[in-house]
Write a protein that holds these residues in place. Structure first.
Motif, mmCIF file in Angstrom:
data_model
loop_
_atom_site.group_PDB
_atom_site.id
_atom_site.type_symbol
_atom_site.label_atom_id
_atom_site.label_comp_id
_atom_site.label_asym_id
_atom_site.label_seq_id
_atom_site.Cartn_x
_atom_site.Cartn_y
_atom_site.Cartn_z
ATOM 1 N N ARG A 78 -5.781 -2.152 -12.525
ATOM 2 C CA ARG A 78 -6.512 -2.605 -11.341
ATOM 3 C C ARG A 78 -7.740 -3.391 -11.771
ATOM 4 N N ASN A 99 4.936 -1.765 -9.045
ATOM 5 C CA ASN A 99 3.933 -0.718 -9.157
ATOM 6 C C ASN A 99 4.220 0.057 -10.441
ATOM 7 N N ARG A 133 1.286 -2.629 0.714
ATOM 8 C CA ARG A 133 0.082 -2.597 -0.107
ATOM 9 C C ARG A 133 -0.138 -3.938 -0.787
ATOM 10 N N GLU A 228 -4.560 -5.767 -7.810
ATOM 11 C CA GLU A 228 -5.177 -4.821 -6.887
ATOM 12 C C GLU A 228 -4.631 -3.410 -7.061
ATOM 13 N N MET A 229 -3.581 -3.257 -7.831
ATOM 14 C CA MET A 229 -3.086 -1.961 -8.263
ATOM 15 C C MET A 229 -2.596 -2.125 -9.697
ATOM 16 N N GLU A 230 -2.300 -1.032 -10.359
ATOM 17 C CA GLU A 230 -1.743 -1.157 -11.701
ATOM 18 C C GLU A 230 -0.305 -1.641 -11.573
ATOM 19 N N THR A 282 -3.544 0.173 0.022
ATOM 20 C CA THR A 282 -3.639 0.244 -1.439
ATOM 21 C C THR A 282 -4.630 1.308 -1.868
ATOM 22 N N GLU A 283 -5.795 1.362 -1.221
ATOM 23 C CA GLU A 283 -6.796 2.357 -1.577
ATOM 24 C C GLU A 283 -6.285 3.776 -1.326
ATOM 25 N N LEU A 285 -3.404 4.815 -1.843
ATOM 26 C CA LEU A 285 -2.555 5.175 -2.983
ATOM 27 C C LEU A 285 -3.378 5.831 -4.088
ATOM 28 N N TYR A 286 -4.622 5.415 -4.224
ATOM 29 C CA TYR A 286 -5.464 5.890 -5.323
ATOM 30 C C TYR A 286 -6.450 6.965 -4.876
#
Length: 288
Positions: A78, A99, A133, A228-230, A282-283, A285-286
């Motif tokens: 990210r 992802n 996401r 924005e994500m891994e 997306t947020e 998810l984390y």
């Protein structure tokens, strides 16, 4: 004038294939290649003399030139920025995203287009997964010639155009190159989903016709993606499926560096209601 004889006229004992048949000679030959540089290969450790002024060389993660007909894959954390440069004006980056923590989630080009009400991704656009996401955002775009409709070339399309589309042939296709990259992460052919083609564009005419815009373009056009994500990123650099010219594809430069995760007031995030929701997804998810 003295000239080195062609391999076919050299004595058998001096031919490379004879030399390499001897394991000791093969080892010596391989070790002698240490330090050999070619245009298309990763730079290890990564070096780049043209990073943005606010980027420290210590944050550089990846530097590679992807040959015409080649491919590359990396896992991007990210906040990582990935800059792609069309070095000579005829690169075509067919891009897939997965992802990294859940390979079932991947880039969904149809949702990327319809959710944003925009068929032509450019600066400020986001690339969405099939779970709503944001996988990556386009921070900078000097090209504005991209394709969210046609997908990658394949063996059959290259066979029709060039007479050969095999992965091991002179005219490899983008789908099989993407498969090679995806396979390095345990993925298979069924996982090579529709991609976005960067640097080669199409437009949809009033009558519905797909009008290609494949160049050649000015050299040096660049695009910067923000993860924005891994994600697992796979790129194939092969001619666009609608490029009717003889085989034409030039090198693509990839540079990645560490960067901050997107802030709440980021202009890409706040531009539309659809993007705000996608970033919230997306947020979530984390969230721990």
């Amino acid at each position: 004038m003295s000239m080195t004889p062609p391999i076919s006229s050299r004595p058998i004992s001096s031919r490379p294939d004879s030399m390499l048949a001897d394991p000791s000679a093969a080892r010596a030959h391989a070790r002698a290649m240490e330090g050999t540089l070619v245009e298309a290969m990763p730079t290890l450790p990564p070096k780049a003399d043209d990073l943005p002024k606010d980027v420290s060389p210590d944050d550089l993660l990846w530097e590679e030139t992807i040959a015409g007909g080649g491919y590359a894959t990396r896992i991007l954390s990210r906040g990582t920025r990935l800059r792609l440069i069309d070095l000579s004006g005829d690169a075509c980056a067919s891009l897939l995203l997965f992802n990294a923590a859940n390979l079932a989630e991947r880039l969904n080009i149809a949702d990327t287009v319809k959710v944003q009400w925009d068929a032509y991704p450019t600066t400020g656009s986001v690339l969405l997964s099939d779970m709503g996401r944001v996988m990556a955002s386009i921070e900078q775009d000097d090209a504005a010639t991209h394709d969210a409709f046609c997908g990658p070339s394949n063996e059959a399309s290259n066979q029709r155009r060039y007479g050969d589309g095999r992965n091991s042939g002179a005219h490899p296709n983008a789908r099989d190159r993407l498969l090679l990259g995806a396979a390095k992460h345990g993925l298979a052919r069924r996982d090579v989903h529709p991609c976005i083609n960067l640097f080669k564009g199409v437009r949809i005419a009033v009558d519905g016709a797909v009008v290609p815009n494949v160049g050649p373009f000015a050299p040096g056009r660049a695009l910067v993606l923000r993860a924005e994500m891994e994600v697992i990123m796979v790129i194939a650099n092969c001619p666009h499926v609608l490029d009717e010219r003889p085989w034409t594809i030039t090198p693509l430069r990839a540079t990645a560096w560490r960067g901050p995760v997107t802030a709440d007031d980021d202009p890409i995030r706040t531009a539309t209601a659809e993007r705000r929701r996608a970033f919230l997804n997306t947020e979530d998810l984390y969230r721990r």
